[in-house]
Structure formats: C-alpha cells, structure tokens
Write a protein that holds these residues in place. Sequence first.
Motif, PDB file in Angstrom:
ATOM      1  N   GLN A 167      63.434   1.599  86.817  1.00  0.00           N
ATOM      2  CA  GLN A 167      63.990   2.913  87.112  1.00  0.00           C
ATOM      3  C   GLN A 167      65.060   3.325  86.098  1.00  0.00           C
ATOM      4  N   LYS A 168      65.892   2.380  85.675  1.00  0.00           N
ATOM      5  CA  LYS A 168      66.954   2.696  84.732  1.00  0.00           C
ATOM      6  C   LYS A 168      66.377   3.193  83.402  1.00  0.00           C
ATOM      7  N   ILE A 169      65.285   2.584  82.959  1.00  0.00           N
ATOM      8  CA  ILE A 169      64.670   2.975  81.693  1.00  0.00           C
ATOM      9  C   ILE A 169      63.956   4.313  81.843  1.00  0.00           C
ATOM     10  N   ASN A 170      63.311   4.505  82.978  1.00  0.00           N
ATOM     11  CA  ASN A 170      62.631   5.776  83.224  1.00  0.00           C
ATOM     12  C   ASN A 170      63.631   6.928  83.267  1.00  0.00           C
ATOM     13  N   LEU A 171      64.808   6.671  83.830  1.00  0.00           N
ATOM     14  CA  LEU A 171      65.844   7.704  83.891  1.00  0.00           C
ATOM     15  C   LEU A 171      66.342   8.075  82.494  1.00  0.00           C
ATOM     16  N   VAL A 172      66.418   7.085  81.598  1.00  0.00           N
ATOM     17  CA  VAL A 172      66.813   7.362  80.216  1.00  0.00           C
ATOM     18  C   VAL A 172      65.782   8.251  79.544  1.00  0.00           C
ATOM     19  N   LYS A 173      64.501   7.924  79.714  1.00  0.00           N
ATOM     20  CA  LYS A 173      63.448   8.753  79.120  1.00  0.00           C
ATOM     21  C   LYS A 173      63.460  10.168  79.696  1.00  0.00           C
ATOM     22  N   GLN A 174      63.605  10.269  81.009  1.00  0.00           N
ATOM     23  CA  GLN A 174      63.638  11.583  81.632  1.00  0.00           C
ATOM     24  C   GLN A 174      64.809  12.409  81.111  1.00  0.00           C
ATOM     25  N   TYR A 175      65.947  11.760  80.925  1.00  0.00           N
ATOM     26  CA  TYR A 175      67.106  12.481  80.401  1.00  0.00           C
ATOM     27  C   TYR A 175      66.809  13.010  78.993  1.00  0.00           C
ATOM     28  N   ILE A 176      66.232  12.162  78.140  1.00  0.00           N
ATOM     29  CA  ILE A 176      65.884  12.591  76.783  1.00  0.00           C
ATOM     30  C   ILE A 176      64.895  13.757  76.831  1.00  0.00           C
ATOM     31  N   ASP A 177      63.897  13.661  77.707  1.00  0.00           N
ATOM     32  CA  ASP A 177      62.882  14.711  77.799  1.00  0.00           C
ATOM     33  C   ASP A 177      63.480  16.057  78.189  1.00  0.00           C
ATOM     34  N   HIS A 178      64.503  16.038  79.028  1.00  0.00           N
ATOM     35  CA  HIS A 178      65.066  17.286  79.536  1.00  0.00           C
ATOM     36  C   HIS A 178      66.301  17.758  78.761  1.00  0.00           C
ATOM     37  N   HIS A 179      66.863  16.884  77.918  1.00  0.00           N
ATOM     38  CA  HIS A 179      68.100  17.243  77.224  1.00  0.00           C
ATOM     39  C   HIS A 179      68.024  16.974  75.721  1.00  0.00           C
ATOM     40  N   PHE A 180      66.817  16.918  75.157  1.00  0.00           N
ATOM     41  CA  PHE A 180      66.697  16.587  73.735  1.00  0.00           C
ATOM     42  C   PHE A 180      67.364  17.628  72.840  1.00  0.00           C
ATOM     43  N   GLU A 182      70.220  18.807  73.254  1.00  0.00           N
ATOM     44  CA  GLU A 182      71.661  18.574  73.294  1.00  0.00           C
ATOM     45  C   GLU A 182      72.026  17.295  72.521  1.00  0.00           C
ATOM     46  N   SER A 183      73.311  17.026  72.432  1.00  0.00           N
ATOM     47  CA  SER A 183      73.769  15.769  71.849  1.00  0.00           C
ATOM     48  C   SER A 183      73.514  14.650  72.853  1.00  0.00           C
ATOM     49  N   VAL A 184      72.723  13.657  72.467  1.00  0.00           N
ATOM     50  CA  VAL A 184      72.352  12.560  73.358  1.00  0.00           C
ATOM     51  C   VAL A 184      73.014  11.277  72.859  1.00  0.00           C
ATOM     52  N   ASN A 185      73.821  10.689  73.685  1.00  0.00           N
ATOM     53  CA  ASN A 185      74.543   9.466  73.343  1.00  0.00           C
ATOM     54  C   ASN A 185      73.934   8.309  74.135  1.00  0.00           C
ATOM     55  N   ILE A 186      73.269   7.392  73.443  1.00  0.00           N
ATOM     56  CA  ILE A 186      72.579   6.288  74.114  1.00  0.00           C
ATOM     57  C   ILE A 186      73.583   5.347  74.777  1.00  0.00           C
ATOM     58  N   ASN A 187      74.744   5.148  74.147  1.00  0.00           N
ATOM     59  CA  ASN A 187      75.771   4.312  74.776  1.00  0.00           C
ATOM     60  C   ASN A 187      76.199   4.901  76.117  1.00  0.00           C
ATOM     61  N   HIS A 188      76.405   6.206  76.134  1.00  0.00           N
ATOM     62  CA  HIS A 188      76.813   6.868  77.370  1.00  0.00           C
ATOM     63  C   HIS A 188      75.716   6.779  78.421  1.00  0.00           C
ATOM     64  N   LEU A 189      74.458   6.998  78.008  1.00  0.00           N
ATOM     65  CA  LEU A 189      73.335   6.902  78.951  1.00  0.00           C
ATOM     66  C   LEU A 189      73.220   5.498  79.526  1.00  0.00           C
ATOM     67  N   SER A 190      73.431   4.506  78.683  1.00  0.00           N
ATOM     68  CA  SER A 190      73.328   3.121  79.133  1.00  0.00           C
ATOM     69  C   SER A 190      74.389   2.802  80.172  1.00  0.00           C
ATOM     70  N   SER A 191      75.638   3.145  79.862  1.00  0.00           N
ATOM     71  CA  SER A 191      76.725   2.848  80.794  1.00  0.00           C
ATOM     72  C   SER A 191      76.587   3.664  82.075  1.00  0.00           C
ATOM     73  N   ARG A 197      73.669  -1.152  76.101  1.00  0.00           N
ATOM     74  CA  ARG A 197      72.783  -0.470  75.150  1.00  0.00           C
ATOM     75  C   ARG A 197      71.658  -1.392  74.705  1.00  0.00           C
ATOM     76  N   SER A 198      71.981  -2.658  74.467  1.00  0.00           N
ATOM     77  CA  SER A 198      70.952  -3.595  74.009  1.00  0.00           C
ATOM     78  C   SER A 198      69.853  -3.757  75.056  1.00  0.00           C
ATOM     79  N   TYR A 199      70.235  -3.802  76.333  1.00  0.00           N
ATOM     80  CA  TYR A 199      69.233  -3.904  77.405  1.00  0.00           C
ATOM     81  C   TYR A 199      68.340  -2.665  77.419  1.00  0.00           C
ATOM     82  N   VAL A 200      68.957  -1.485  77.355  1.00  0.00           N
ATOM     83  CA  VAL A 200      68.191  -0.241  77.391  1.00  0.00           C
ATOM     84  C   VAL A 200      67.234  -0.154  76.203  1.00  0.00           C
ATOM     85  N   GLU A 201      67.729  -0.478  75.015  1.00  0.00           N
ATOM     86  CA  GLU A 201      66.874  -0.383  73.831  1.00  0.00           C
ATOM     87  C   GLU A 201      65.726  -1.377  73.903  1.00  0.00           C
ATOM     88  N   HIS A 202      66.031  -2.601  74.343  1.00  0.00           N
ATOM     89  CA  HIS A 202      64.994  -3.634  74.427  1.00  0.00           C
ATOM     90  C   HIS A 202      63.913  -3.246  75.435  1.00  0.00           C
TER      91      HIS A 202
END
Length: 271
Positions: A167-180, A182-191, A197-202
């Motif tokens: 679910q956490k990874i799906n939420l990251v993808k959904q956020y990117i899909d709906h907010h691409f 805008e400025s997208v900060n992967i560190n912020h999305l991860s926290s 961040r390493s977990y999310v990227e992996h």
Amino acid sequence: MKQLFWRDAATPDSNKCQLAYICKTTGNDRHFFRGAHAHSQISEITFILNGKSRYFLRDKFFNVKANEVMFCSQGLIHEEGYLLPSICIGLYGDPFSMIGEGFLLQLDQSVFTALAELAKDAYHLLEMQQGEIVENLVLNVIVPKIYALIHQSGNHFKLIEHTVCPQKINLVKQYIDHHFQESVNINHLSSKNNSSRSYVEHRFKDHFRRSPINYLTSRRIGEAQTVLICRPNYPITHIAFDVGFNSLPQFDHAFVKVSGISPSAYRSKYS
C-alpha cells in the motif's frame, strides 16, 4: 507516427461514443519512446501490426505482440515505450466499459489481418477527411467485431487487472500520477508514508521496474508528448512548466533523454 484528428475536446457528445483520432505508427518510429500518459476523455483501441514489446498499462507491464488488439479506457495510464507498428483509434467515450478498463485480445493471423485492414481503411479515409464514414465504420463494424471476437472460443483474452503492491508503494505511485505537474519530493513522500527513501525506491523498482524519479519523468514527458501533438500551436515553454519542469533547458534535456528527440522535432515529426 502520424495522428489524424476528427473531433477536438470541445465538440464531443458526452452521451455517446464518437471518433477523436486515428494514429498510425510505422517501423521508422521504433527509435522513439512514448512516455506514461492518460487521456481523461478518450479511450483507445490499438492494433499491433508487427513485432513484440512490453507496454505498461495502469500499474504493470504486459507483453504485447503482432496480431493483438489492446484496449485502454479513459483515464488508464499507459506507456508504449519504443513504439511498435500499429494503428490506434481514439474515441470519446468508452465502448467496452462493461468488460473492463483495459484488455489484450490475441487473434489468429488471418482473423487479425482482416480486422486490421478495416482499421487501416479507416485511417486512409480519415486522411481524405471522410470522418463521418470513418466513425460509422469504427462504431458499427470494428467495435462490434471486437465484441464478438472477445466472446469467441479460441481467442486469447487477457483483462488488465491491478497488480498486488504494498500500500505504501502504491500510494507513492498514485501521488506521482496525480501531482506530476508539481514539485515532487521523494524524501517527503517516503517520510509521509513512514518509510525510508531507500525502502521506497527499492520496492518501487521491484514493482514498476524503475525508480520513482524515473517514473515521474516518464509521466511528465508522456503528457508533454500528448500536448505537443494535440496542441500544435501551444508554446513549448508553456508545456514545460505545465508538466512540472522548472525551466525550458531542464525540459529539453529530459525530453531528449526519454524520447530520443527534441520537443520541437517531436512535434514536427509526429503532428
């Protein structure tokens, strides 16, 4: 790739399916990458004429090859990558809404050839500005034939379904899909999702075969490609900022890296 338009977004009737465009892709287009994008009002029927590749539909990759018909409903994110020779019919409306958001239909070569010839005829008729005839051919001949073939034994039908993803990874993808845009900060999305961040990227790479940043770039470039084709007079600088880039040089660099061609050359070649 050459895309012929019949109706624009200002003219469709929301109560029925109508022809929007037909796009023809040849072997000469295989060097250029089509990024991840979606059409809010348009569904697409694509006839794969030759070759094989991996297309991304919604949240997973699918093998596609010659003699297959692919359908993408309105709003379904898809990424063709390096384009195969094909004919794509864009429709305002969703003629297969009762079946699913997307599917692949594999046919015997003779059956596919007969159906693909109708799609080619539709393209050539649209070149001659015979839009009413083409619309009738698509909606009253091609679409009903696909319906019949889906339910005919012996044809291989694959419905596009959601992939099982944390679910956490799906939420990251959904956020990117709906907010691409805008400025997208992967560190912020991860926290925000209580993850590193390493977990999310992996985990993102495990499921979507690329990093979150690379997916974000593909979404931005894919949407930019659509605008370049659909709005030939819209300034490229405006497109760059509309899809989330901070400067035109940054956009140009990313576009060439993903597409293999500059934005202006892409517009000149494909529109």
